[in-house]
Design an enzyme around this catalytic site. Structure first.
Site, PDB file in Angstrom:
ATOM      1  N   HIS A 133     -30.046  51.899 -25.484  1.00 50.40           N
ATOM      2  CA  HIS A 133     -28.600  51.695 -25.465  1.00 50.40           C
ATOM      3  C   HIS A 133     -28.325  50.474 -24.584  1.00 50.40           C
ATOM      4  O   HIS A 133     -29.089  50.199 -23.655  1.00 50.40           O
ATOM      5  CB  HIS A 133     -27.975  52.954 -24.850  1.00 50.40           C
ATOM      6  CG  HIS A 133     -26.483  53.018 -24.881  1.00 50.40           C
ATOM      7  ND1 HIS A 133     -25.692  52.337 -23.992  1.00 50.40           N
ATOM      8  CD2 HIS A 133     -25.627  53.718 -25.676  1.00 50.40           C
ATOM      9  CE1 HIS A 133     -24.420  52.605 -24.242  1.00 50.40           C
ATOM     10  NE2 HIS A 133     -24.349  53.440 -25.262  1.00 50.40           N
ATOM     11  N   ASP A 210     -33.497  57.374 -19.314  1.00 58.89           N
ATOM     12  CA  ASP A 210     -32.091  57.514 -19.705  1.00 58.89           C
ATOM     13  C   ASP A 210     -31.998  58.810 -20.513  1.00 58.89           C
ATOM     14  O   ASP A 210     -32.391  58.859 -21.680  1.00 58.89           O
ATOM     15  CB  ASP A 210     -31.685  56.288 -20.541  1.00 58.89           C
ATOM     16  CG  ASP A 210     -30.309  56.450 -21.178  1.00 58.89           C
ATOM     17  OD1 ASP A 210     -29.717  57.538 -21.072  1.00 58.89           O
ATOM     18  OD2 ASP A 210     -29.832  55.481 -21.786  1.00 58.89           O
ATOM     19  N   GLN A 213     -29.025  61.300 -24.059  1.00 58.72           N
ATOM     20  CA  GLN A 213     -29.146  62.079 -25.303  1.00 58.72           C
ATOM     21  C   GLN A 213     -30.247  63.136 -25.191  1.00 58.72           C
ATOM     22  O   GLN A 213     -30.552  63.813 -26.174  1.00 58.72           O
ATOM     23  CB  GLN A 213     -29.450  61.153 -26.491  1.00 58.72           C
ATOM     24  CG  GLN A 213     -28.419  60.071 -26.736  1.00 58.72           C
ATOM     25  CD  GLN A 213     -27.086  60.622 -27.241  1.00 58.72           C
ATOM     26  OE1 GLN A 213     -26.999  61.758 -27.707  1.00 58.72           O
ATOM     27  NE2 GLN A 213     -26.044  59.822 -27.147  1.00 58.72           N
ATOM     28  N   LYS A 236     -21.365  64.382 -22.235  1.00 60.45           N
ATOM     29  CA  LYS A 236     -22.233  64.687 -23.383  1.00 60.45           C
ATOM     30  C   LYS A 236     -22.857  66.077 -23.256  1.00 60.45           C
ATOM     31  O   LYS A 236     -23.582  66.516 -24.145  1.00 60.45           O
ATOM     32  CB  LYS A 236     -23.325  63.624 -23.516  1.00 60.45           C
ATOM     33  CG  LYS A 236     -22.760  62.239 -23.870  1.00 60.45           C
ATOM     34  CD  LYS A 236     -23.856  61.270 -24.208  1.00 60.45           C
ATOM     35  CE  LYS A 236     -23.495  59.833 -23.992  1.00 60.45           C
ATOM     36  NZ  LYS A 236     -22.788  59.208 -25.114  1.00 60.45           N
ATOM     37  N   CYS A 374     -23.662  50.749 -29.678  1.00 58.82           N
ATOM     38  CA  CYS A 374     -24.089  50.132 -28.397  1.00 58.82           C
ATOM     39  C   CYS A 374     -25.597  49.979 -28.356  1.00 58.82           C
ATOM     40  O   CYS A 374     -26.229  50.177 -27.299  1.00 58.82           O
ATOM     41  CB  CYS A 374     -23.603  50.927 -27.190  1.00 58.82           C
ATOM     42  SG  CYS A 374     -21.836  51.059 -27.106  1.00 58.82           S
TER      43      CYS A 374
HETATM   44  N1  PMP Z   1     -27.600  55.806 -23.020  1.00 59.95           N
HETATM   45  C1  PMP Z   1     -27.561  56.463 -24.183  1.00 59.95           C
HETATM   46  C2  PMP Z   1     -28.856  56.781 -24.888  1.00 59.95           C
HETATM   47  C3  PMP Z   1     -26.336  56.852 -24.720  1.00 59.95           C
HETATM   48  O1  PMP Z   1     -26.297  57.496 -25.880  1.00 59.95           O
HETATM   49  C4  PMP Z   1     -25.151  56.548 -24.023  1.00 59.95           C
HETATM   50  C5  PMP Z   1     -23.796  56.940 -24.576  1.00 59.95           C
HETATM   51  N2  PMP Z   1     -23.590  56.598 -25.906  1.00 59.95           N
HETATM   52  C6  PMP Z   1     -25.248  55.871 -22.809  1.00 59.95           C
HETATM   53  C7  PMP Z   1     -26.481  55.513 -22.340  1.00 59.95           C
HETATM   54  C8  PMP Z   1     -24.031  55.515 -22.007  1.00 59.95           C
HETATM   55  O2  PMP Z   1     -23.424  56.671 -21.510  1.00 59.95           O
HETATM   56  P1  PMP Z   1     -22.005  56.588 -20.768  1.00 59.95           P
HETATM   57  O3  PMP Z   1     -21.084  55.877 -21.712  1.00 59.95           O
HETATM   58  O4  PMP Z   1     -21.640  58.026 -20.566  1.00 59.95           O
HETATM   59  O5  PMP Z   1     -22.210  55.858 -19.498  1.00 59.95           O
END
Ligand code: PMP
Length: 416
Positions: A133, A210, A213, A236, A374
């Site tokens: 991401h 990270d 997910q 999440k 993203c």
């Molecule tokens: N890493 C991953 C794998 C994600 O799916 C996401 C959210 N889509 C993020 C980071 C960013 O998370 P946040 O917007 O809650 O900071």
């Protein structure tokens, strides 16, 4: 896979019943019942979490850590108790290793700054993967630009798995940290974190995972994974926005410089010199989102009451059922077909732009995500501008999947 097999397989989790715990899921959208398939972006909150947050606002609200009066002490106890809940959730024992952040993005930036500015120098390397991401790319890229280090990228195969041979080759004397996602938010791939951590540790390289997910969808045992940092977001895991968790091994956290300066993170301040508080306070400058932290604690208790293994199993069944049904649609491509896969299906249909697909599904009440999620390098890898993504959670049912598939078929007809 027919419905009877599936009911047997997901027997321990009654998604119809669970759905009733989530008030938003009984709403209608465009005169159709809401089918919520975007939990990968944000999960919904059960009534118990909403009630807990309301209760805090109504009866417990005060600033924490500073007041000598009853209300502030109660708020502090409620906030601090969430640290133990998170420690249990991740199977770690030292609650000081649990840092509250604003979310995954904030937590990764914290490590990129605090670890990066302490340990990374010109000529060093940072290893990330092609499926990250943007939150796990940009902070490292910024660090590299600032100190003169280099980003190294683990490639992904056509089905969406990391190339572990290449990963081995990338780990060198110059590597200062590996930062990799537990589960891809586009491809759904569950990465072999334990193995990757062992390979890095054999060369004394720390690993950041990270878990945005990962933590919502499976039992995460950090004593088993042994990574140095593990990060996830409250929104999440059926909690509120504005709160996230950074788990870090004590030894690293103690050696890292603070990220943000301000109240709560200090031991003493004079104009000549400031000394810093012990962890976790050292990394929690300013008044935190107290209500959100308390809501996160309640969300974790809710997930634990259902059972993370049951949730993981239920999502596997939904994913298999949905993959089979969607793959029957001619011209539909699923991106990410690794055998170890979580409840995320990214797809494209020939002749239909993913954004049009998302809009047409929305007309039927089906909420999915369309775009680059993203993760633009993933789009570049598969040579597509965007995908449509359905992501599943504990409250999704087979009927939800049937509605998704019917709606995709109707959308396709409009364009043929
Ligand atoms: N890493 C991953 C794998 C994600 O799916 C996401 C959210 N889509 C993020 C980071 C960013 O998370 P946040 O917007 O809650 O900071």
């Amino acid at each position: 896979m027919d419905k009877l097999d599936i009911e047997v397989l997901s027997g321990k989790l009654d998604a119809e019943l669970i759905k009733k715990d989530f008030p938003v899921l009984s709403n209608s959208v465009n005169n159709a019942p809401l089918v919520y398939l975007d939990s990968g972006a944000s999960a919904q909150m059960p009534q118990s979490v909403i009630d807990r947050i309301n209760h805090y606002h109504q009866y417990e609200h005060a600033n924490i850590h500073r007041g000598v009066y009853e209300l502030s002490e109660q708020a502090t106890i409620s906030y601090e108790s969430v640290r133990s809940t998170v420690a249990r959730f991740l199977n770690v024992t030292d609650t000081a290793e649990v840092i509250f952040t604003k979310g995954t993005t904030h937590a990764i930036n914290l490590v990129a700054h605090a670890f990066g500015r302490t340990f990374v120098r010109a000529g060093d390397e940072i290893v990330i993967s092609h499926m990250e991401h943007h939150s796990n790319i940009v902070p490292w890229q910024q660090l590299c630009e600032e100190v003169g280090a280099t980003l190294k990228i683990i490639p992904i195969s056509d089905i969406g798995e990391l190339d572990l041979e290449e990963y081995r080759r990338l780990l060198s004397d110059r590597t200062k940290i590996v930062a990799v996602t537990h589960v891809s938010n586009v491809l759904g791939t569950i990465n072999p974190i334990k193995e990757m951590v062992a390979l890095a540790h054999a060369k004394d390289i720390p690993v950041l995972v990270d878990g945005a997910q990962g933590a919502p969808h499976m039992k995460v045992d950090l004593q088993e994974l042994d990574c140095d940092f593990y990060i996830f977001s409250g929104h999440k895991v059926c909690g509120p926005t504005g709160i996230g968790i950074l788990y870090g091994k004590r030894d690293w956290l103690e050696r890292m410089n603070p990220y943000e300066g301000g109240g709560d993170m200090i031991l003493s301040v004079t104009f000549e010199k400031t000394t810093y508080a012990e962890i976790p306070a050292k990394f929690e400058a300013g008044t935190p989102p107290i209500a959100s932290a308390i809501g996160l604690g309640e969300a974790i208790k809710y997930l634990e009451s259902i059972g993370l293994e049951n949730i993981e199993n239920h999502e596997k069944v939904l994913t298999q059922y949905a993959t089979e049904a969607l793959s029957d649609i001619s011209g539909l491509t699923v991106y990410g077909t690794a055998p170890q896969k979580a409840g995320v299906i990214s797809f494209g249909v020939k002749g239909v732009h993913p954004h049009d697909m998302g809009t047409l599904l929305s007309d039927d009440g089906v909420a999915v995500r369309a775009g680059h999620h993203c993760a633009q390098p993933v789009m570049q890898r598969y040579k597509v501008p965007a995908t449509t993504r359905a992501s599943f959670y504990l409250y999704n049912t087979l009927d939800d999947i049937d509605k998704l598939v019917d709606s995709v078929r109707s959308a396709k007809k409009i364009f043929s």
